[in-house]
Scaffold this motif. Structure first.
Motif, PDB file in Angstrom:
ATOM      1  N   ARG A   1      21.237  71.375  35.549  1.00 41.75           N
ATOM      2  CA  ARG A   1      20.860  71.106  36.946  1.00 41.75           C
ATOM      3  C   ARG A   1      19.436  71.605  37.185  1.00 41.75           C
ATOM      4  NH1 ARG A   1      22.854  67.537  38.991  1.00 41.75           N
ATOM      5  NH2 ARG A   1      24.792  68.249  38.036  1.00 41.75           N
ATOM      6  N   SER A   2      18.631  70.810  37.863  1.00 48.53           N
ATOM      7  CA  SER A   2      17.240  71.215  38.119  1.00 48.53           C
ATOM      8  C   SER A   2      17.196  72.345  39.153  1.00 48.53           C
ATOM      9  CB  SER A   2      16.450  70.018  38.656  1.00 48.53           C
ATOM     10  OG  SER A   2      16.895  69.704  39.969  1.00 48.53           O
ATOM     11  N   THR A   3      16.057  73.025  39.195  1.00 50.85           N
ATOM     12  CA  THR A   3      15.843  74.072  40.204  1.00 50.85           C
ATOM     13  C   THR A   3      16.013  73.493  41.606  1.00 50.85           C
ATOM     14  OG1 THR A   3      14.317  75.224  38.746  1.00 50.85           O
ATOM     15  CG2 THR A   3      14.109  75.695  41.091  1.00 50.85           C
ATOM     16  N   GLN A   4      15.419  72.337  41.821  1.00 51.68           N
ATOM     17  CA  GLN A   4      15.497  71.697  43.136  1.00 51.68           C
ATOM     18  C   GLN A   4      16.949  71.375  43.502  1.00 51.68           C
ATOM     19  OE1 GLN A   4      13.653  67.881  43.323  1.00 51.68           O
ATOM     20  NE2 GLN A   4      13.828  67.740  45.542  1.00 51.68           N
ATOM     21  N   GLY A   5      17.670  70.816  42.521  1.00 56.19           N
ATOM     22  CA  GLY A   5      19.074  70.472  42.755  1.00 56.19           C
ATOM     23  C   GLY A   5      19.913  71.710  43.019  1.00 56.19           C
ATOM     24  N   PHE A   6      19.677  72.749  42.246  1.00 58.44           N
ATOM     25  CA  PHE A   6      20.442  74.001  42.403  1.00 58.44           C
ATOM     26  C   PHE A   6      20.235  74.568  43.811  1.00 58.44           C
ATOM     27  CE2 PHE A   6      21.252  78.507  41.948  1.00 58.44           C
ATOM     28  CZ  PHE A   6      22.331  78.575  41.071  1.00 58.44           C
ATOM     29  N   ARG A   7      18.973  74.603  44.243  1.00 56.55           N
ATOM     30  CA  ARG A   7      18.635  75.172  45.557  1.00 56.55           C
ATOM     31  C   ARG A   7      19.251  74.351  46.688  1.00 56.55           C
ATOM     32  NH1 ARG A   7      13.035  76.587  44.746  1.00 56.55           N
ATOM     33  NH2 ARG A   7      12.606  74.415  45.147  1.00 56.55           N
ATOM     34  N   GLN A   8      19.182  73.044  46.536  1.00 57.36           N
ATOM     35  CA  GLN A   8      19.737  72.141  47.554  1.00 57.36           C
ATOM     36  C   GLN A   8      21.253  72.343  47.685  1.00 57.36           C
ATOM     37  OE1 GLN A   8      18.365  69.895  49.608  1.00 57.36           O
ATOM     38  NE2 GLN A   8      20.329  69.068  50.323  1.00 57.36           N
ATOM     39  N   LEU A   9      21.924  72.442  46.526  1.00 56.72           N
ATOM     40  CA  LEU A   9      23.381  72.611  46.533  1.00 56.72           C
ATOM     41  C   LEU A   9      23.779  73.966  47.110  1.00 56.72           C
ATOM     42  CD1 LEU A   9      23.935  71.023  43.041  1.00 56.72           C
ATOM     43  CD2 LEU A   9      25.042  70.211  45.136  1.00 56.72           C
ATOM     44  N   LEU A  10      23.014  75.013  46.797  1.00 59.46           N
ATOM     45  CA  LEU A  10      23.317  76.341  47.340  1.00 59.46           C
ATOM     46  C   LEU A  10      23.192  76.337  48.861  1.00 59.46           C
ATOM     47  CD1 LEU A  10      24.108  79.226  46.628  1.00 59.46           C
ATOM     48  CD2 LEU A  10      21.695  79.763  46.342  1.00 59.46           C
ATOM     49  N   ASN A  11      22.172  75.638  49.315  1.00 50.74           N
ATOM     50  CA  ASN A  11      21.940  75.480  50.750  1.00 50.74           C
ATOM     51  C   ASN A  11      23.122  74.761  51.414  1.00 50.74           C
ATOM     52  OD1 ASN A  11      20.146  75.587  52.986  1.00 50.74           O
ATOM     53  ND2 ASN A  11      19.712  73.426  52.685  1.00 50.74           N
ATOM     54  N   GLU A  12      23.584  73.685  50.774  1.00 52.48           N
ATOM     55  CA  GLU A  12      24.709  72.910  51.337  1.00 52.48           C
ATOM     56  C   GLU A  12      26.000  73.727  51.329  1.00 52.48           C
ATOM     57  OE1 GLU A  12      22.872  68.663  49.732  1.00 52.48           O
ATOM     58  OE2 GLU A  12      24.771  69.375  48.938  1.00 52.48           O
ATOM     59  N   ILE A  13      26.240  74.449  50.235  1.00 47.65           N
ATOM     60  CA  ILE A  13      27.457  75.272  50.190  1.00 47.65           C
ATOM     61  C   ILE A  13      27.353  76.411  51.211  1.00 47.65           C
ATOM     62  CG2 ILE A  13      28.894  76.794  48.775  1.00 47.65           C
ATOM     63  CD1 ILE A  13      28.397  75.052  46.398  1.00 47.65           C
ATOM     64  N   GLY A  14      26.145  76.926  51.407  1.00 47.63           N
ATOM     65  CA  GLY A  14      25.946  77.964  52.440  1.00 47.63           C
ATOM     66  C   GLY A  14      26.418  77.480  53.800  1.00 47.63           C
ATOM     67  N   MET A  15      26.108  76.227  54.091  1.00 52.86           N
ATOM     68  CA  MET A  15      26.525  75.656  55.378  1.00 52.86           C
ATOM     69  C   MET A  15      28.058  75.572  55.452  1.00 52.86           C
ATOM     70  SD  MET A  15      25.267  72.126  57.138  1.00 52.86           S
ATOM     71  CE  MET A  15      23.723  72.180  56.316  1.00 52.86           C
ATOM     72  N   LEU A  16      28.661  75.114  54.369  1.00 52.20           N
ATOM     73  CA  LEU A  16      30.122  74.968  54.361  1.00 52.20           C
ATOM     74  C   LEU A  16      30.816  76.340  54.422  1.00 52.20           C
ATOM     75  CD1 LEU A  16      30.215  72.153  51.670  1.00 52.20           C
ATOM     76  CD2 LEU A  16      30.834  71.890  54.073  1.00 52.20           C
ATOM     77  N   LEU A  17      30.261  77.332  53.746  1.00 52.92           N
ATOM     78  CA  LEU A  17      30.860  78.668  53.804  1.00 52.92           C
ATOM     79  C   LEU A  17      30.669  79.285  55.190  1.00 52.92           C
ATOM     80  CD1 LEU A  17      29.877  80.131  50.294  1.00 52.92           C
ATOM     81  CD2 LEU A  17      32.090  79.217  50.997  1.00 52.92           C
ATOM     82  N   CYS A  18      29.542  78.992  55.821  1.00 61.32           N
ATOM     83  CA  CYS A  18      29.291  79.486  57.182  1.00 61.32           C
ATOM     84  C   CYS A  18      30.352  78.939  58.141  1.00 61.32           C
ATOM     85  CB  CYS A  18      27.892  79.071  57.630  1.00 61.32           C
ATOM     86  SG  CYS A  18      27.419  79.730  59.230  1.00 61.32           S
ATOM     87  N   TYR A  19      30.689  77.665  57.960  1.00 66.06           N
ATOM     88  CA  TYR A  19      31.727  77.022  58.775  1.00 66.06           C
ATOM     89  C   TYR A  19      33.042  77.782  58.635  1.00 66.06           C
ATOM     90  CZ  TYR A  19      34.706  73.079  60.268  1.00 66.06           C
ATOM     91  OH  TYR A  19      35.616  72.285  60.891  1.00 66.06           O
ATOM     92  N   GLU A  20      33.370  78.185  57.395  1.00 67.87           N
ATOM     93  CA  GLU A  20      34.645  78.881  57.165  1.00 67.87           C
ATOM     94  C   GLU A  20      34.612  80.327  57.647  1.00 67.87           C
ATOM     95  OE1 GLU A  20      37.524  77.758  56.214  1.00 67.87           O
ATOM     96  OE2 GLU A  20      36.801  75.724  55.907  1.00 67.87           O
TER      97      GLU A  20
END
Ligand code: URA
Length: 209
Positions: A24-43
């Protein structure tokens, strides 16, 4: 383990698997971490108390629910914890941010403090500490020691991956702090890395390796 919430939503599981892939690229990794951060924040905010306030819709007046009282402080542990921050701030844009600067001494694996800045009213807020990797638990425990010494009382911890060793250490040191994680992995290796894990989260986020 009743203080541990594994967020098993298919979107979280899928995105985490993409992040584990070493290609996974650096850009992809960062983007996915950001998206999961949002989903974990929801929970992690799922049970926040509500109060009702009077508002006027274009049609009528009503009592509408809003989040009650003083709200959140988002508290990333530097540097990898900042990977969750943008995603969480998209959901809670007015939240103040406490920065917790800790690094892991490579010889002892102990957390060493180098920076701390938090809002003055942290004692009145729910503090959400975030760090992608709960490995030995040393950084998490040090961050909780620090934030409690500055008055925080109501604290939750959010991570991407947890090792059983880190969860046990955290539960022993701060038993009242609940944890939200996307997965619990098998174990730590001799270097304190989570297995199967995803490697060094900070390096993968920032392309520093
Ligand atoms: N920190 C990381 O970034 N990765 C691990 O596996 C453990 C600690």
């Amino acid at each position: 383990m009743d203080q541990v919430h594994v967020v098993s939503h298919p979107l979280v599981a899928h995105k985490l698997s993409l992040m584990r892939d070493k290609h996974r690229s650096t850009q992809g990794f960062r983007q996915l971490l950001n998206e999961i951060g949002m989903l974990l924040c929801y929970e992690v905010t799922r049970d926040l108390p509500l109060e009702h306030v009077a508002i006027e819709t274009p049609l009528t007046s009503m009592q509408a629910p809003v989040i009650a009282g003083k709200k959140l402080v988002l508290a990333p542990i530097l540097r990898a914890g900042t990977g969750f921050l943008d995603g969480m701030l998209q959901l809670v844009p007015s939240a103040p941010v406490a920065h917790i600067g800790l690094y892991r001494d490579p010889a002892t694996l102990q957390a060493v403090e180098y920076y701390f800045k938090a809002p003055a009213d942290i004692a009145d807020r729910l503090t959400i500490i975030m760090d992608p990797m709960l490995a030995t638990g040393h950084s998490a425990i040090a961050a909780l020691d620090l934030i409690k010494s500055r008055g925080a009382k109501d604290i939750r911890f959010v991570c991407l991956l947890a090792a059983p060793e880190g969860l046990a250490a955290l539960a022993k040191a701060h038993p009242e702090v609940a944890v939200w994680t996307a997965a619990i992995d098998s174990h730590l290796n001799d270097h304190g890395y989570i297995v199967p894990g995803l490697g060094d989260a900070g390096d993968r986020m920032y392309g520093t390796k």
